[in-house]
Design an enzyme around this catalytic site. Structure first.
Site, PDB file in Angstrom:
ATOM      1  N   HIS A   1      17.097  36.898  23.905  1.00 38.62           N
ATOM      2  CA  HIS A   1      16.387  37.902  23.144  1.00 38.62           C
ATOM      3  C   HIS A   1      18.086  38.501  23.763  1.00 38.62           C
ATOM      4  CE1 HIS A   1      15.499  42.181  23.452  1.00 38.62           C
ATOM      5  NE2 HIS A   1      14.584  41.635  23.127  1.00 38.62           N
TER       6      HIS A   1
ATOM      7  N   GLY B   1      18.444  52.071  20.518  1.00 38.72           N
ATOM      8  CA  GLY B   1      19.477  53.035  21.525  1.00 38.72           C
ATOM      9  C   GLY B   1      19.885  53.337  20.865  1.00 38.72           C
TER      10      GLY B   1
ATOM     11  N   GLU C   1      18.882  41.141  25.136  1.00 39.48           N
ATOM     12  CA  GLU C   1      18.355  42.126  26.586  1.00 39.48           C
ATOM     13  C   GLU C   1      18.944  40.105  27.905  1.00 39.48           C
ATOM     14  OE1 GLU C   1      14.826  44.095  26.548  1.00 39.48           O
ATOM     15  OE2 GLU C   1      16.030  45.348  24.301  1.00 39.48           O
TER      16      GLU C   1
ATOM     17  N   SER D   1      13.918  48.759  16.953  1.00 37.79           N
ATOM     18  CA  SER D   1      13.127  49.310  16.321  1.00 37.79           C
ATOM     19  C   SER D   1      12.248  49.941  15.149  1.00 37.79           C
ATOM     20  CB  SER D   1      14.636  50.621  15.957  1.00 37.79           C
ATOM     21  OG  SER D   1      15.380  51.372  17.083  1.00 37.79           O
TER      22      SER D   1
ATOM     23  N   ASN E   1       6.728  43.075  22.061  1.00 38.57           N
ATOM     24  CA  ASN E   1       7.921  42.488  23.171  1.00 38.57           C
ATOM     25  C   ASN E   1       7.504  43.471  23.788  1.00 38.57           C
ATOM     26  OD1 ASN E   1       8.603  41.818  24.771  1.00 38.57           O
ATOM     27  ND2 ASN E   1      11.012  42.146  24.182  1.00 38.57           N
TER      28      ASN E   1
ATOM     29  N   GLU F   1      18.538  40.342  15.328  1.00 41.12           N
ATOM     30  CA  GLU F   1      18.226  41.343  16.479  1.00 41.12           C
ATOM     31  C   GLU F   1      19.537  42.465  16.380  1.00 41.12           C
ATOM     32  OE1 GLU F   1      16.500  42.612  20.993  1.00 41.12           O
ATOM     33  OE2 GLU F   1      17.700  40.508  20.087  1.00 41.12           O
TER      34      GLU F   1
ATOM     35  N   LYS G   1       7.750  43.674  26.889  1.00 38.42           N
ATOM     36  CA  LYS G   1       9.674  43.576  27.490  1.00 38.42           C
ATOM     37  C   LYS G   1       8.837  44.270  29.907  1.00 38.42           C
ATOM     38  CE  LYS G   1      12.018  45.408  24.531  1.00 38.42           C
ATOM     39  NZ  LYS G   1      12.703  45.876  23.623  1.00 38.42           N
TER      40      LYS G   1
END
Ligand code: 13P
Length: 260
Positions: A94, A172, A96, A213, A9, A166, A11
């Site tokens: 997703h 992060g 996000e 990650s 991905n 996910e 992004k």
């Protein structure tokens, strides 16, 4: 046996020129990794260029989102049949998109059904936020996302569906979900939800990816788990050597899983 899938991905990264450059550097090595499904998901403007570079390879192409409506006055949106012109996969829901663009289980569901109607393979993302994780709501949240996101989807296409777990709390934060934790969520929550929705046989054939990650250094650890069938990779998919190593780790896991 489920065929491992490694999807990158990208992004909101890479112009068309940069995307071409990345694919030039990656495709030859990537196509040599057999027995693993490999998919690149660049931003919309790069799909045309990347699709022409992938002709004749076994590397799949995916979009990162799409609208559920077929056409019309939806400024800024892209319809399923427009995605289908270039892609065979589409990432849906997703975190996000859920966090920054207000996507809900209901919109995810409309998109999954539209993807299936357009013969696209949806990679459906589920996972809990930090707040939900800390208040022990993982089970409830993942079960709800699975149930509502996949409600009334085409049972004939169930086996083609891909789910990506996910754990949003790990993005992060430097607190990557351990392989134990990730496998536990897939085994105890995602696979049972799939069984309830589609029956045991179909549930066993659906790929469930780990997402968040994943790196060249830790991929093998996740892929060694029987319940984890690959990865949806963010940052590391933009680095040629890392993404190749991750695909190779999926290939190696396939060999050890088939011996068990
Ligand atoms: P990272 O691999 O950069 O943590 O991103 C995970 C992700 O969101 C993949 O879709």
């Amino acid at each position: 046996m489920r065929i491992p899938l490694v999807a990158g991905n990208w992004k909101m990264n890479k112009t068309v020129a940069e995307a071409r450059d990345l694919v030039f550097k990656m495709a030859i090595q990537l196509r040599e990794i057999r027995g693993v499904e490999k998919v690149l998901c660049p931003p919309f403007p790069a799909l045309v260029a990347v699709s022409s570079l992938l002709v004749g390879t076994d590397i799949g192409l995916g979009a990162q989102n799409m609208h559920w409506e077929a056409k019309g006055a939806f400024t800024g949106e892209v319809a399923p049949n427009m995605v289908k012109e270039f892609c065979n996969y589409v990432i849906i829901g997703h975190s996000e998109r859920r966090t920054y663009f207000g996507e809900t289980d209901e919109s995810v569901n409309k998109k999954v059904r539209a993807a299936q109607a357009s013969d696209l393979t949806p990679i459906v993302c589920v996972g809990e936020t930090l707040e939900q994780y800390e208040s022990n709501q993982t089970g409830e949240v993942v079960a709800r996302q699975m149930k509502l996101g996949l409600a009334d989807t085409d049972p004939a296409q169930a086996a083609r569906l891909v789910v990506a777990y996910e754990p949003v709390w790990a993005i992060g934060t430097g607190r990557a979900s351990t392989a134990d934790n990730a496998e536990g969520v897939v085994r105890d929550l995602i696979r049972p939800a799939l069984t309830e929705l589609f029956g045991a046989d179909a549930a066993q054939s659906i790929r469930v990816l780990y997402c968040v990650s994943v790196t060249a250094a830790n991929a093998a650890e996740y892929f060694a788990r029987p319940e984890i069938d690959g990865a949806l990779v963010g940052g590391a998919s933009l680095k040629v050597d890392d993404f190749i190593e991750i695909a190779k780790a999926a290939r190696a896991s396939l060999m050890s899983k088939s011996m068990n």
